[in-house]
Design a protein around this motif. Structure first.
Motif, PDB file in Angstrom:
ATOM      1  N   TYR A 170     118.033  26.065  45.079  1.00 50.70           N
ATOM      2  CA  TYR A 170     118.532  26.109  43.698  1.00 50.70           C
ATOM      3  C   TYR A 170     118.532  27.537  43.163  1.00 50.70           C
ATOM      4  N   LEU A 421     109.536  22.965  42.654  1.00 51.58           N
ATOM      5  CA  LEU A 421     108.827  21.690  42.738  1.00 51.58           C
ATOM      6  C   LEU A 421     108.534  21.274  44.160  1.00 51.58           C
ATOM      7  N   ASP A 425     105.337  19.210  45.355  1.00 52.56           N
ATOM      8  CA  ASP A 425     105.486  18.073  46.272  1.00 52.56           C
ATOM      9  C   ASP A 425     104.568  18.233  47.477  1.00 52.56           C
TER      10      ASP A 425
ATOM     11  N   GLN B 167     119.788  12.570  43.881  1.00 57.00           N
ATOM     12  CA  GLN B 167     120.424  13.854  43.581  1.00 57.00           C
ATOM     13  C   GLN B 167     119.440  14.867  43.014  1.00 57.00           C
ATOM     14  N   LYS B 168     118.389  14.384  42.352  1.00 57.99           N
ATOM     15  CA  LYS B 168     117.504  15.280  41.600  1.00 57.99           C
ATOM     16  C   LYS B 168     116.038  15.072  41.973  1.00 57.99           C
ATOM     17  N   PRO B 169     115.689  15.392  43.240  1.00 61.98           N
ATOM     18  CA  PRO B 169     114.301  15.186  43.676  1.00 61.98           C
ATOM     19  C   PRO B 169     113.295  15.999  42.873  1.00 61.98           C
ATOM     20  N   TYR B 170     113.744  17.119  42.305  1.00 61.50           N
ATOM     21  CA  TYR B 170     112.809  17.942  41.537  1.00 61.50           C
ATOM     22  C   TYR B 170     112.438  17.276  40.222  1.00 61.50           C
ATOM     23  N   ARG B 172     112.058  14.075  39.909  1.00 57.56           N
ATOM     24  CA  ARG B 172     111.034  13.116  40.331  1.00 57.56           C
ATOM     25  C   ARG B 172     109.701  13.850  40.501  1.00 57.56           C
ATOM     26  N   ALA B 173     109.747  14.985  41.182  1.00 56.69           N
ATOM     27  CA  ALA B 173     108.516  15.749  41.432  1.00 56.69           C
ATOM     28  C   ALA B 173     107.887  16.227  40.118  1.00 56.69           C
ATOM     29  N   LEU B 174     108.721  16.569  39.144  1.00 53.76           N
ATOM     30  CA  LEU B 174     108.186  17.004  37.843  1.00 53.76           C
ATOM     31  C   LEU B 174     107.408  15.865  37.184  1.00 53.76           C
ATOM     32  N   PHE B 419     117.479  22.092  36.959  1.00 54.41           N
ATOM     33  CA  PHE B 419     117.253  20.965  37.860  1.00 54.41           C
ATOM     34  C   PHE B 419     118.564  20.456  38.451  1.00 54.41           C
TER      35      PHE B 419
END
Lengths: 455, 455
Positions: A170, A421, A425, B167-170, B172-174, B419
């Motif tokens: 990113y 992140l 993780d 699409q947005k694993p970050y 989820r991690a947040l 993100f």
């Protein structure tokens, strides 16, 4: 309402940068050496790599340099940055310490780096350059360069340390969105990169290698300006807007720090926050302890020595008198990519030498743990680099609890972790190791330090 | 120095939320219906799902509600949020228009959502709940819930629309970093989720399905509070801190908007910015045009009609009188996940009905193009949702150029895109399509709107 945030208006953005060289005790900072002649670089030689105002800021001893109006104008988009009292963290730690943090994550790219990217782009543009070239570790500096170039309508080419390029796609995409070209380093685009790849095709890269590639690309194209994200005197100078604001914000809080803490890679974030406080002390003001926190994976201050060494692995740039692990050092791939530098800013080294700054090295697992604790109390997610400062601030606050002493702690939260992140993780998955640099790695790297006659 | 940023001090954080129901012309907002009886929900029935102060804010017609002190205290970490004049964008567009934007990306999770997450967590905590459960689209609301829960020491469980989860694993991690549990929806954890998966194991999910799953999980555990991120009256109410601040910031700029523009999914960001301006107009103040921008992939306002429909696909929650495409609508997987809602806030629908708000639908390719243009001039990277407002603001500014009219445009920049760089990557790779909802999809979804006798 309990006071949590200490804000200044945009009119209170500093008008000058502060130069600690004017106030440092002992001998003046040693000059960088020409890699071909081994003699101190002349201003004429420096003029090949940077425009005149930056040379003056790099070598001069004036106490202050005026910030050009167009730079202040761009600063004012997010400056003065907020300073916070960490009431909820204090409560969670049950500490008598008062903890403050200065937050640079409000910049458009999420870290303190545009503070120097903008003036460097500005001066290069004024000198007739149409593009910028640089290196980047975790991508914070690369994003700042891309942003700064786009502000001034310039192109940007960024050599990004390969391990970070892969870990932080990113960051790469952000640079591209600003219009920059981002190249994973070591790359086949330069002779330096090709040589490294021939030796080790899987090389994860390092800031030293990326710097050599950027310098090589710069040397081949006179339309480009070479800009750099840390370590150099003028870069540290530009970051002093942080500490100058913090001094005024501390006045608003009716408090003053006993301890100032910052993470340290090349040293620009630490210097930006701490030099104005150190300067005040050196001019007769209150005493302040300054702590530089580096990763155990790259213990430049705690295990390196002050020597003349190259900042870049390819030995294209000058030699600097600084703490160095040796320009051949390739640190383990920790998540705080921005702290993986084998050398540190000469002014930081001088301050350590004068016992104005205490260095400490910490492992990344404890840092991420501190980052989670901080996020869950203060709400802001710190970048992995910034968690190094959080870790030591928490340790200091716990020491205050043990000792029953209500010290005032100020630390630099240099950036947000929204791009990082993957590190959190990995932390939660238990996949993170402390990855300290081994004695063998350090010995091998130290052997790459050149022998230079003292100047 | 040219004025770019219009800042208020934290003492100027609004003390009250503004309720447009007090000023709307025409009949009062129609009450939601009990899904079992088909009759208006009583306060007693509402008490099963929300604490008393939120019921009052959901149903009351007082013009203002006081913001509790602990909520204001948390708001003050980043509020008042900055309002900017987009000088560089104006210059690039060569427009006589004056463009302003109100930026909510300074919140810890990068969007406007904590403005309502914090009070909902606060009231639920006070009512004795120990955890929160909710649904989320792109993850902005889920992150805000996770943050708000952690501020008050509560647990959080978040059902996240599966396409966004991937699409947005970050994001989820947040949420996990704040301590929340994040479940991709449709999930096997609920009867609703299992039924959807049995029908279509590859279902990308929708906000309607995730809402049903959250409501089912809520019904099974009395220790949990159910919180929601948009559409409901009290949610729109909490967001009005945005527009109230903007009114004061416009005074600082010595200007007033002719046009106010916001992206619209459930409607909370649009309402937050525009309702205080509309309220001022309805009470005799200056006229203002308000534009709601929705994605062509989910054209709730432009292709839906005002009906009674369920907000959730599983039909567990009440029926609302609102614009709806039908609760069976599953929109194409566009990047603006936060705008993929088949229904919209009843107060937004009332305002559209009274011609106070003009809806418009746009394709995502043009939005991302506008986002890049904005990033390259203003420096801030907009979230894909926010690019919808940027697109229409730019179009309005270009119209001003054609007409030679210097109108004042204010738009809501609801969040940053740090993100969401996968969307920008896809845009640059030419992989993005406009993905408008087809007539057939719309007809099939409209058939799921229940027949309800008018109340």
């Amino acid at each position: 309402m309990r006071r949590t945030k200490f804000s200044l208006s945009e009119d209170e953005t500093p008008t000058h940068w502060y130069n600690i060289a004017a106030d440092l005790p002992g001998p003046p900072p040693a000059p960088p050496l020409n890699p071909r002649t081994g003699k101190p670089l002349t201003r004429d030689e420096m003029a090949h790599t940077m425009p005149e105002p930056l040379i003056e800021q790099e070598t001069g001893t004036a106490r202050t340099y005026e910030i050009p109006e167009p730079v202040r104008q761009l600063y004012a988009q997010w400056r003065p940055s907020p300073m916070y009292r960490a009431h909820r963290l204090e409560q969670a730690l049950d500490t008598p310490a008062r903890i403050y943090y200065k937050y640079e994550g409000v910049a458009p790219t999420g870290s303190h780096k545009p503070n120097t990217g903008i003036p460097q782009a500005y001066y290069n543009k004024r000198a007739g350059k149409t593009g910028l070239v640089t290196e980047t570790g975790a991508g914070q500096w690369g994003s700042a360069t891309a942003l700064s170039a786009s502000y001034f309508g310039m192109s940007a080419k960024i050599f990004m340390v390969k391990v970070s390029y892969r870990q932080k796609p990113y960051r790469r995409a952000l640079m591209e969105t600003y219009g920059a070209v981002c190249v994973p380093s070591p790359s086949p685009e330069t002779a330096v990169g090709r040589a490294v790849l021939a030796d080790d095709p899987d090389c994860p890269g390092s800031l030293g290698i990326a710097t050599s590639e950027a310098l090589e690309a710069f040397a081949q194209d006179p339309s480009l300006g070479y800009v750099l994200g840390s370590a150099a005197n003028h870069v540290l100078l530009h970051q002093t807007v942080i500490g100058q604001e913090a001094i005024r914000q501390m006045e608003l809080a009716d408090d003053y720090p006993d301890v100032v803490i910052g993470c340290a890679g090349g040293g620009s974030n630490l210097a930006g926050l701490s030099f104005p406080f150190l300067g005040a002390m050196l001019r007769g003001g209150r005493a302040v302890r300054v702590i530089a926190v580096e990763p155990a994976a790259c213990p430049t201050l705690t295990k390196g020595s002050i020597v003349y060494d190259y900042a870049d692995t390819g030995r294209l740039g000058p030699l600097f008198r600084m703490h160095s692990l040796g320009h051949g050092f390739v640190p383990p791939a920790v998540h705080a990519g921005g702290l993986r530098a084998h050398g540190i800013g000469p002014l930081i080294s001088r301050a350590v030498e004068e016992q104005l700054i205490e260095p400490v090295a910490v492992g990344q697992v404890g840092c991420l743990e501190a980052g989670v604790r901080f996020a869950r109390t203060e709400g802001i997610l710190p970048a992995p680099e910034s968690t190094h400062a959080v870790r030591v601030a928490i340790d200091e606050a716990l020491r205050c609890r043990e000792e029953g002493t209500p010290r005032t702690i100020l630390f630099g939260l240099s950036g947000h972790g929204h791009f990082d992140l993957a590190a959190y993780d990995a932390y939660f998955a238990g996949e993170l190791a402390d990855a300290a640099a081994s004695d063998e790695m350090l010995a091998r790297a130290a052997a790459t330090i050149p022998e230079v006659a003292p100047v």
